[in-house]
Design an enzyme around this catalytic site. Structure first.
Site, PDB file in Angstrom:
ATOM      1  N   HIS A 158       0.577  -1.204  -0.119  1.00  0.00           N
ATOM      2  CA  HIS A 158       0.209   0.075  -0.088  1.00  0.00           C
ATOM      3  C   HIS A 158       1.044   1.579  -0.541  1.00  0.00           C
ATOM      4  O   HIS A 158       1.745   1.161   0.351  1.00  0.00           O
ATOM      5  CB  HIS A 158      -0.978  -0.128   0.755  1.00  0.00           C
ATOM      6  CG  HIS A 158      -1.996  -1.090   1.140  1.00  0.00           C
ATOM      7  ND1 HIS A 158      -2.999  -0.443   1.996  1.00  0.00           N
ATOM      8  CD2 HIS A 158      -2.405  -2.057   0.769  1.00  0.00           C
ATOM      9  CE1 HIS A 158      -3.825  -2.082   1.605  1.00  0.00           C
ATOM     10  NE2 HIS A 158      -3.125  -2.770   0.625  1.00  0.00           N
ATOM     11  N   GLU A 186       0.902   4.024   1.574  1.00  0.00           N
ATOM     12  CA  GLU A 186       0.894   4.404   2.823  1.00  0.00           C
ATOM     13  C   GLU A 186       2.657   3.400   3.318  1.00  0.00           C
ATOM     14  O   GLU A 186       4.010   3.951   3.992  1.00  0.00           O
ATOM     15  CB  GLU A 186       0.529   4.516   4.191  1.00  0.00           C
ATOM     16  CG  GLU A 186      -0.902   5.376   3.712  1.00  0.00           C
ATOM     17  CD  GLU A 186      -1.553   4.438   2.995  1.00  0.00           C
ATOM     18  OE1 GLU A 186      -2.680   4.849   3.399  1.00  0.00           O
ATOM     19  OE2 GLU A 186      -2.053   3.954   2.572  1.00  0.00           O
TER      20      GLU A 186
END
Length: 188
Positions: free
Chosen positions: A53, A55
């Site tokens: 992901h 992040e």
């Protein structure tokens, strides 16, 4: 850079991820004092790694950028990295008097509200602030339903969607004892 410029960069990265078929429309930038330290994009479709992901990718890159001894930080160099100790904040319930500073002093700008995995990574990274463009409802509307995970975590273990059960605590406690017996533990 301003907050508007930083969130715009996170959203540009999200669009680029979609346009290149790397993953969903998620981008992130980690900053310190308004300067970008690291960028991340969703790369789940590119890598097949469900943890890729935006992040998490940005946190991994930031850790490599700011750690001079990365990717292998030996014990003598731990205090010259994100693993340097900081004192427990006043009033903290943390039983350990000091922990590694990680990404304290940094902020993250994200195209969408973090999923539970990413929010956990943000907590562990000790990032000071999270700014996001689209909320969980916006994200659900395009087919990424993270809200149910937040709801599921609030349930007792025996009521969750995934079977969760504890067994063979005796084996796990041996590993915990090895940590407890280690004289040079480095809490992170």
């Amino acid at each position: 850079m301003t907050h508007d410029e930083l969130i715009a960069e996170a959203c540009r990265l999200a669009r680029e991820s979609v346009e290149n078929s790397w993953g969903g429309p998620f981008g992130a930038v980690i900053t310190r004092d308004g300067e970008i330290v690291a960028r991340g994009q969703n790369r789940v479709l590119l890598t097949g790694d469900i943890t890729a992901h935006a992040e998490v990718e940005a946190i991994r890159k930031a850790s490599r950028v700011i750690n001079p001894y990365s990717p292998s930080i030996s014990p003598p160099n731990q205090n010259k990295s994100t693993l340097a100790f900081v004192s427990r904040p006043e009033g903290s319930p943390d039983p350990v008097p000091e922990r590694a500073r990680m990404l304290m002093g940094y902020e993250i700008f994200i195209s969408g509200a973090p999923c539970p995995m990413c929010m956990s990574a943000i907590y562990w990274a000790r990032i000071d602030a999270v700014y996001f463009a689209c909320d969980l409802e916006d994200t659900r509307k395009i087919g990424f339903d993270d809200a149910f995970q937040y709801e599921d975590f609030a349930l007792p273990l025996n009521q969750r969607r995934i079977k969760i059960m504890q067994f063979r605590q005796d084996l796990g406690l041996k590993a915990y004892q090895a940590w407890t017996d280690k004289k040079d533990r480095h809490f992170y």
